[in-house]
Scaffold this motif. Structure first.
Motif, PDB file in Angstrom:
ATOM      1  N   HIS A  56      38.420  29.521   0.034  1.00 11.59           N
ATOM      2  CA  HIS A  56      39.494  29.109  -0.868  1.00 11.59           C
ATOM      3  C   HIS A  56      39.152  29.344  -2.339  1.00 11.59           C
ATOM      4  N   GLU A  57      38.018  28.875  -2.785  1.00 11.67           N
ATOM      5  CA  GLU A  57      37.669  28.976  -4.204  1.00 11.67           C
ATOM      6  C   GLU A  57      37.608  30.435  -4.654  1.00 11.67           C
ATOM      7  N   ASP A  70      42.616  22.857  -5.923  1.00 14.10           N
ATOM      8  CA  ASP A  70      41.182  22.733  -5.642  1.00 14.10           C
ATOM      9  C   ASP A  70      40.842  22.499  -4.178  1.00 14.10           C
ATOM     10  N   THR A  71      41.849  22.292  -3.338  1.00 14.55           N
ATOM     11  CA  THR A  71      41.574  22.061  -1.920  1.00 14.55           C
ATOM     12  C   THR A  71      42.436  22.982  -1.062  1.00 14.55           C
ATOM     13  N   CYS A  72      42.023  23.141   0.187  1.00 17.78           N
ATOM     14  CA  CYS A  72      42.788  23.984   1.107  1.00 17.78           C
ATOM     15  C   CYS A  72      42.977  23.245   2.429  1.00 17.78           C
ATOM     16  N   LYS A  73      44.196  23.231   2.898  1.00 13.11           N
ATOM     17  CA  LYS A  73      44.474  22.662   4.211  1.00 13.11           C
ATOM     18  C   LYS A  73      45.573  23.478   4.856  1.00 13.11           C
ATOM     19  N   ALA A 127      53.698  21.189   2.040  1.00 12.11           N
ATOM     20  CA  ALA A 127      52.688  20.787   1.069  1.00 12.11           C
ATOM     21  C   ALA A 127      51.299  21.280   1.486  1.00 12.11           C
ATOM     22  N   ALA A 128      51.250  22.094   2.532  1.00 11.07           N
ATOM     23  CA  ALA A 128      49.985  22.663   2.987  1.00 11.07           C
ATOM     24  C   ALA A 128      49.703  23.969   2.250  1.00 11.07           C
TER      25      ALA A 128
END
Length: 374
Positions: free
Chosen positions: A295-296, A324-327, A334-335
């Motif tokens: 992700h980053e 800053d996050t991945c789901k 909202a994913a």
């Protein structure tokens, strides 16, 4: 009255039904017949900003049947942020050909790659790398579908349909998404763009009004290989050319109107054979994990430049995930990466990466998605 029979007798191309500005002189010249052995080719390329497009015209002596008939050309790269003044000749390499919806067939628009004199790609030519990566997985038959959101701005540089005097619409954009009537603005431009795109040969998928008034979306694909990315860039070019006629400018900025208004994205849908076959959900989940693990690194390429403006959009609000996050999740807007309910129900299908910003380069995104399957 202009006589179409005269055109046929003298072997001319006619353009008697041009839809353009109401200007008698302008229309007069556009109606002038063009000799059949003169074809106008518009060369289009991405400039040094990585998002703006440039173009120039060349007269060909024969209607081109394929790209092999389109000559390479050059331009002053120092005037487009792509070369130094003392070594400014930059080459245009024809990469995709479309019918010209403004001049109409047999005239054409040519999407080009840009390369330096030594043959190396310019910094904003991400197509070369994308084509290389996609060619390495042709046996997996990669498909892409891309959803481009954008905002229309009027001559005062304010969103179309917003109150005058720099006024803001209601913060809750309850009725603009897929809306009608006074809840939307710019439909005439969307209608013209749709027809121009379909005429050109783009695999145009559709359009809809978006959540923020004055913003819309168009889709290309689902299309095999690099064509979806080519078509998206050509779709952008056609959209901005159409907008010229209305005194409107187009923005792909991921957060053009501040934190209290919805952002602008460019979602990428992706699949390969293994995902589309029975039991393909396992491969989809494997790729989702890789996308989140990286992700980053990927986020630096998911928007213009290093993607930092995309941080303004991905706040966890307005149906976005956090920057800053991945789901990944099912039917979750909202994913970071969404799977449709039908994918889970059928146990196969595709994934939707919702992280790319509106100003992303689809060549970069498609290349990264493809790399997960190498």
């Amino acid at each position: 009255m202009f006589n179409q029979t005269v055109c046929k007798l003298h072997h001319y191309h006619c353009s008697t039904d041009f839809l353009g500005p109401i200007n008698a002189s302008y229309v007069h010249y556009l109606k002038l017949p063009v000799p059949k052995n003169k074809i106008l080719a518009t060369y289009v390329w991405i400039d040094g900003t990585g998002i703006k497009l440039r173009s120039k015209d060349r007269v060909l002596d024969k209607e081109p049947c394929d790209l092999k008939m389109i000559p390479k050309w050059s331009f002053d790269g120092s005037s487009t942020g792509q070369a130094k003044t003392n070594d400014s000749d930059t080459l245009l390499i024809p990469s995709a050909m479309y019918q010209d919806p403004f001049r109409k067939s047999p005239h054409v628009i040519i999407l080009c790659e840009t390369v330096h004199g030594d043959g190396s790609p310019t910094p904003t030519n991400h197509r070369a790398n994308c084509a290389k990566i996609l060619s390495s997985i042709t046996d997996q038959d990669p498909w892409f579908g891309i959803e481009q959101e954008y905002t229309m701005f009027n001559e005062e540089k304010w969103p179309l349909g917003w109150p005058g005097g720099r006024g803001y619409p209601a913060l809750k954009n309850k009725y603009s998404y897929c809306g009608i009537g006074h809840h939307v603005a710019g439909r005439e431009i969307v209608e013209c763009h749709t027809r121009a795109a379909l005429y050109s040969g783009i695999d145009f998928g559709g359009s809809n009004a978006e959540v923020m008034k004055g913003s819309w979306e168009f889709q290309v694909g689902t299309t095999p290989g690099i064509k979806a990315a080519d078509d998206l860039w050509m779709g952008r070019y056609l959209l901005e050319r159409v907008a010229e006629n209305f005194g409107v400018s187009i923005s792909y900025h991921p957060k053009p109107m501040g934190k209290d208004q919805p952002g602008i994205g460019c979602h990428h849908n992706f699949s390969v054979n293994k995902m589309r076959c029975d039991g393909g959900i396992a491969e989809i989940e494997r790729v989702c994990k890789i996308l989140c693990e990286n992700h980053e690194k990927y986020m630096k390429q998911y928007g213009l430049g290093n993607g930092e403006d995309n941080r303004k959009r991905l706040t966890g609000k307005f149906e976005t995930a956090s920057f800053d996050t991945c789901k990944w999740g099912v039917a979750d807007r909202a994913a970071s990466i969404r799977l449709q309910r039908s994918v889970v129900a059928e146990n196969k299908g595709f994934l939707e990466d919702r992280r790319p910003a509106g100003d992303c380069d689809p060549y970069r995104i498609c290349a990264l998605l493809a790399q997960t399957c190498k």
